[in-house]
Scaffold this motif. Structure first.
Motif, short mmCIF file in Angstrom:
data_model
loop_
_atom_site.label_atom_id
_atom_site.label_comp_id
_atom_site.label_asym_id
_atom_site.label_seq_id
_atom_site.Cartn_x
_atom_site.Cartn_y
_atom_site.Cartn_z
N ILE A 130 0.85 -1.20 0.00
CA ILE A 130 0.00 0.00 0.00
C ILE A 130 0.88 1.25 0.00
CG2 ILE A 130 -1.62 1.33 1.44
CD1 ILE A 130 -2.57 -1.50 2.48
N ASP A 131 0.55 2.20 -0.87
CA ASP A 131 1.29 3.47 -0.89
C ASP A 131 0.65 4.52 0.00
OD1 ASP A 131 3.22 2.66 -2.81
OD2 ASP A 131 1.69 2.91 -4.38
N LYS A 132 -0.69 4.59 -0.04
CA LYS A 132 -1.37 5.61 0.75
C LYS A 132 -2.79 5.19 1.08
CE LYS A 132 -0.49 8.71 -2.40
NZ LYS A 132 -0.40 9.83 -3.37
N LEU A 147 -5.32 2.16 -0.20
CA LEU A 147 -6.26 1.52 0.72
C LEU A 147 -7.32 2.55 1.08
CD1 LEU A 147 -7.18 -0.70 2.77
CD2 LEU A 147 -5.57 0.33 4.40
N VAL A 148 -8.59 2.23 0.84
CA VAL A 148 -9.68 3.15 1.17
C VAL A 148 -10.23 2.78 2.55
CG1 VAL A 148 -12.05 3.83 0.53
CG2 VAL A 148 -10.29 3.58 -1.24
N ILE A 149 -10.41 3.80 3.39
CA ILE A 149 -10.96 3.60 4.74
C ILE A 149 -12.15 4.54 4.91
CG2 ILE A 149 -10.50 4.00 7.22
CD1 ILE A 149 -8.92 1.61 6.35
N VAL A 154 -6.37 -1.11 -3.68
CA VAL A 154 -5.82 -2.36 -3.13
C VAL A 154 -6.88 -3.08 -2.29
CG1 VAL A 154 -4.02 -3.37 -1.70
CG2 VAL A 154 -3.49 -1.41 -3.14
N SER A 155 -7.54 -2.34 -1.40
CA SER A 155 -8.62 -2.92 -0.60
C SER A 155 -9.40 -1.78 0.07
CB SER A 155 -8.07 -3.90 0.44
OG SER A 155 -9.12 -4.69 0.96
#
Ligand code: 5GP
Length: 194
Positions: A51-53, A121-123, A148-149
């Motif tokens: 993951i980059d960000k 990565l989405v949160i 990514v996820s």
């Protein structure tokens, strides 16, 4: 039962229209130590990924994403909902319809903070009908970034967003999934202890 589900049972309030109020620890007041425990669980689930960000949406996603960013040592970008003089025109933009608020709003990310090839990565705090996530995915697509996820704090499993997005192939991890809010009672499904 995990620590998030316990907190929802202890402090969550079911409002008319199948809305869960969690202002006491997510949407109005936040408990940093609790969010760091939550972040450790997200880290456990995502640390094997490259993951980059991290990308989230203002306002309520920011605190959770900050905690995950700290735990995983990643930078956090948040999509803005309000136009500001500092944002400029060079943005990726997508329209999101909110069923809870009954309005359509734009989410925007400056082209300076999202690059082609970024592994993201989405949160976010809630997944209900999935419109907010679709807006974020659209922005990633416009940027040529790679999703990514996705990590969600509370999924409302009785609304169709999670099912529809997973059927499209998106990988989404939710820490608490609500089966029903009927008669003011919160019921969970797919519970994972942490
Ligand atoms: P969706 O776009 O998936 O329908 O909804 C996601 C957004 O709606 C979240 O970012 C959250 O702000 C809001 N939302 C949807 N349902 C609820 C709910 O029951 N409680 C709270 N607090 N927010 C919700």
């Amino acid at each position: 039962m995990n620590i998030l589900e316990k907190r929802i049972l202890d402090e969550g309030i079911v409002l008319p229209g199948n809305v869960l109020k969690v202002d006491g620890f997510v949407n109005h007041r936040i408990d940093p130590e609790f969010f760091m425990q939550i972040a450790e669980e997200f880290k456990r689930r995502f640390q094997h990924l490259d993951i980059d960000k991290i990308l989230t949406v203002e306002v309520s996603g920011i605190a959770i994403a900050f905690a995950v960013g700290l735990a995983m040592n990643k930078k956090v970008v948040f999509a803005k909902k309000n136009v500001s003089k500092t944002l400029g025109d060079d943005v990726y933009k997508s329209s999101v319809y909110s069923y809870t608020k009954g309005v359509t709003y734009d989410v925007m990310v400056s082209k300076n903070y999202l690059n082609k090839g970024d592994r993201v990565l989405v949160i976010d705090d809630f997944l209900a009908n999935g419109k907010a996530l679709e807006g974020v995915y659209d922005i990633l697509n416009q940027a040529g970034a790679e999703l990514v996820s996705t990590g969600i704090l509370i999924e409302k499993g009785f609304q169709n967003g999670g099912k529809r997005l997973r059927e499209k192939g998106y990988e989404i991890e939710s820490l608490a999934t609500i089966k029903s809010l009927e008669n003011g009672k919160v019921e969970f499904e797919n519970s994972v202890d942490f």
